[in-house]
Design a protein around this motif. Sequence first.
Motif, short mmCIF file in Angstrom:
data_model
loop_
_atom_site.label_atom_id
_atom_site.label_comp_id
_atom_site.label_asym_id
_atom_site.label_seq_id
_atom_site.Cartn_x
_atom_site.Cartn_y
_atom_site.Cartn_z
N HIS A 100 10.60 -13.17 -41.42
CA HIS A 100 10.25 -14.46 -40.84
C HIS A 100 11.38 -15.46 -41.11
O HIS A 100 11.45 -16.08 -42.17
N THR A 101 12.28 -15.61 -40.15
CA THR A 101 13.43 -16.50 -40.31
C THR A 101 13.01 -17.93 -40.02
O THR A 101 12.49 -18.24 -38.94
N LEU A 102 13.25 -18.80 -41.00
CA LEU A 102 12.92 -20.22 -40.83
C LEU A 102 14.04 -20.95 -40.09
O LEU A 102 13.79 -21.69 -39.15
N PHE A 103 15.26 -20.76 -40.55
CA PHE A 103 16.42 -21.36 -39.88
C PHE A 103 17.66 -20.59 -40.35
O PHE A 103 17.60 -19.77 -41.29
N THR A 104 18.77 -20.87 -39.72
CA THR A 104 20.03 -20.18 -40.03
C THR A 104 21.10 -21.21 -40.33
O THR A 104 21.33 -22.12 -39.52
N LEU A 105 21.75 -21.07 -41.49
CA LEU A 105 22.84 -21.94 -41.88
C LEU A 105 24.17 -21.30 -41.53
O LEU A 105 24.28 -20.07 -41.46
N PRO A 106 25.20 -22.10 -41.32
CA PRO A 106 26.53 -21.52 -41.10
C PRO A 106 26.95 -20.70 -42.31
O PRO A 106 26.88 -21.17 -43.46
N GLU A 107 27.37 -19.47 -42.08
CA GLU A 107 27.73 -18.58 -43.17
C GLU A 107 29.22 -18.64 -43.43
O GLU A 107 30.03 -18.62 -42.50
N VAL A 108 29.58 -18.72 -44.72
CA VAL A 108 30.98 -18.79 -45.15
C VAL A 108 31.45 -17.40 -45.52
O VAL A 108 30.81 -16.70 -46.31
#
Length: 355
Positions: free
Chosen positions: A83-91
């Motif tokens: 259950h993905t809530l949101f996605t942050l930019p990955e470094v």
Amino acid sequence: MGSSLHPGAWWLWALALGTAATRTTNPLLLALLVAVSAYVVAARRPDTPWSRSYGAFVKLGLAVLLIRLCFAVLLGSPIPGTHTLFTLPEVALPVWAQGIRLGGAVTAEAVVFALYDGLKLATLLICVGAANALANPSRLLKSLPGALYETGVAVVVALTFAPNLIADVQRLRAARRLRGRPDKGVRGLLQVGLPVLEGALERSVSLAAAMDARGYGRSARVPAAVRRTTAALTLGGLLGVCAGTYGLLTAEGGTYGVPVLLAGAVAALAGLRLGGRRSLRTRYRPDRWDVRAWLVVASGVAVAVLLTLASVRDPAALHPGVVPLVAPVLPLWPAAAVLLGLLPAFAAPDPKEPS
């Protein structure tokens, strides 16, 4: 003194509640433990500067919970989730940092797991804060065995530093408000910080002078054989306690765990008794361990034992599932066991009543 409870009873009660908190990740039970400690503190907290430290420990617990959630969101979690809530930019990280990620998908399972984990640690801190608010640290020091006197002084000084610091900050902020000056924000913090630091240094110098005047650190002469016997009993007893505790936690050591633990405890107590002969100190009006102290300790121990038993008999109720996500429910008899921790609010003496 006559209407006050032994400070060791408050600490044993609070540590037992903290032990119970380590046996569950159910947020409803953990919230109930916090509510029990808060009610007892509200009912039996004395009117002293160090007794106001409970609120600071609650804020510290909330800060720990928030930091744990931030780490789970920013650094990821080993808990798999769908259950993905949101996605942050990955470094992108170098090869030597494999297993660590910054950003990426944030799942509900990872957030809930971090919430449960952080809430357990926050509850443990709040229980320690309850002991800080209820137990008089100077009386606790007076009740320690002679062998632990010097160590106890260091611990008590460390424990009283935070409450005194909090009391100084509150006093100075109130004084600034009365003068119409700002007491919030970075500017207010800087204006209050220097007087607080000055007061802490003055207390340190006064404490050092008082300890030296009272003969702190001076010891009596004892024969070398007694010193060696004391060291052997204390070290052997502590090793026995560790071995017995390990035996109780493993299935293979269930037969020898209890005897080794008891033998180690007896040897350690005998070592402490002998070690107390080096301490040149007397006690004026020592605190007595009465029936009410036994009731307070028994209530905390009962909570810890019953929640430990519940975690073995019904682990699903005390540890709600994260993968897949399961809504936590309040188990009835473990919740009733936690409510036993309210007994000190009625059995302990009211510190506001004259002794």
